[in-house]
Design a protein around this motif. Sequence first.
Motif, short mmCIF file in Angstrom:
data_model
loop_
_atom_site.label_atom_id
_atom_site.label_comp_id
_atom_site.label_asym_id
_atom_site.label_seq_id
_atom_site.Cartn_x
_atom_site.Cartn_y
_atom_site.Cartn_z
N VAL A 127 0.87 -1.17 0.00
CA VAL A 127 0.00 0.00 0.00
C VAL A 127 0.91 1.22 0.00
O VAL A 127 1.80 1.34 0.84
N TYR A 128 0.70 2.10 -0.96
CA TYR A 128 1.50 3.30 -1.10
C TYR A 128 0.74 4.50 -0.51
O TYR A 128 -0.43 4.73 -0.86
N TYR A 129 1.43 5.23 0.35
CA TYR A 129 0.83 6.37 1.03
C TYR A 129 1.54 7.66 0.62
O TYR A 129 2.78 7.69 0.55
N CYS A 130 0.77 8.71 0.41
CA CYS A 130 1.40 10.01 0.20
C CYS A 130 1.43 10.78 1.52
O CYS A 130 0.53 10.63 2.36
N ASN A 131 2.47 11.55 1.68
CA ASN A 131 2.70 12.33 2.89
C ASN A 131 3.12 13.73 2.48
O ASN A 131 4.01 13.88 1.63
N VAL A 132 2.46 14.72 3.06
CA VAL A 132 2.72 16.10 2.67
C VAL A 132 2.93 16.97 3.89
O VAL A 132 2.15 16.91 4.85
N GLY A 133 3.98 17.76 3.86
CA GLY A 133 4.21 18.77 4.87
C GLY A 133 3.82 20.12 4.30
O GLY A 133 4.29 20.48 3.22
N SER A 134 2.96 20.84 4.99
CA SER A 134 2.47 22.10 4.46
C SER A 134 2.27 23.12 5.57
O SER A 134 2.33 22.80 6.75
N ARG A 135 2.04 24.35 5.16
CA ARG A 135 1.69 25.44 6.08
C ARG A 135 0.23 25.79 5.86
O ARG A 135 -0.21 25.93 4.71
N SER A 136 -0.51 25.93 6.95
CA SER A 136 -1.90 26.32 6.84
C SER A 136 -2.00 27.81 6.56
O SER A 136 -1.01 28.54 6.60
N LEU A 137 -3.22 28.26 6.31
CA LEU A 137 -3.43 29.69 6.08
C LEU A 137 -3.08 30.51 7.31
O LEU A 137 -2.75 31.69 7.20
N ALA A 138 -3.10 29.86 8.48
CA ALA A 138 -2.73 30.53 9.73
C ALA A 138 -1.24 30.39 10.03
O ALA A 138 -0.77 30.88 11.06
N GLY A 139 -0.52 29.72 9.15
CA GLY A 139 0.92 29.61 9.32
C GLY A 139 1.39 28.39 10.09
O GLY A 139 2.58 28.23 10.32
N GLN A 140 0.48 27.52 10.48
CA GLN A 140 0.87 26.35 11.25
C GLN A 140 1.37 25.25 10.33
O GLN A 140 0.84 25.04 9.23
N TYR A 141 2.37 24.51 10.82
CA TYR A 141 2.88 23.37 10.05
C TYR A 141 1.91 22.20 10.18
O TYR A 141 1.42 21.90 11.27
N GLN A 142 1.66 21.52 9.05
CA GLN A 142 0.74 20.39 9.03
C GLN A 142 1.46 19.21 8.38
O GLN A 142 2.07 19.36 7.32
N ASP A 143 1.35 18.06 9.00
CA ASP A 143 1.88 16.82 8.44
C ASP A 143 0.69 15.92 8.13
O ASP A 143 -0.02 15.49 9.05
N SER A 144 0.46 15.65 6.87
CA SER A 144 -0.76 14.97 6.45
C SER A 144 -0.45 13.68 5.69
O SER A 144 0.55 13.61 4.96
#
Length: 119
Positions: free
Chosen positions: A91-108
């Motif tokens: 099973v292949y999973y994608c993982n993304v690190g991003s910044r929210s509109l409020a500037g918080q780091y998100q690991d999804s």
Amino acid sequence: VQLQASGGGLVQPGGSLRLSCAASGSISSVNRMAWYRQAPGKRRELVALITSSGSTNYADFVKGRFTISRDNANNTMYLQMNTLKPEDTAVYYCNVGSRSLAGQYQDSWGQGTLVTVSS
């Protein structure tokens, strides 16, 4: 952040597949994007990653066979998988690190897409 992964399926050894992962939601910027995989009974492992500047890194077991890329305009990542082997079944999973509109780091994480390599 929602991640929608697609493109998995059944393929014969030596064949190819292309996985996609689209990110949506509260995103001001997408940083690191990566593919992981988990085979039955094994730990999840990194397959490939790509930074916001386009730098890439691959696990040794996919070097020369898989290519990771991204479309920054659409927050989408791809994994072109060639010369697939039965041991690529996982099973292949994608993982993304991003910044929210409020500037918080998100690991999804995406929900995973099954790749089966078998004759």
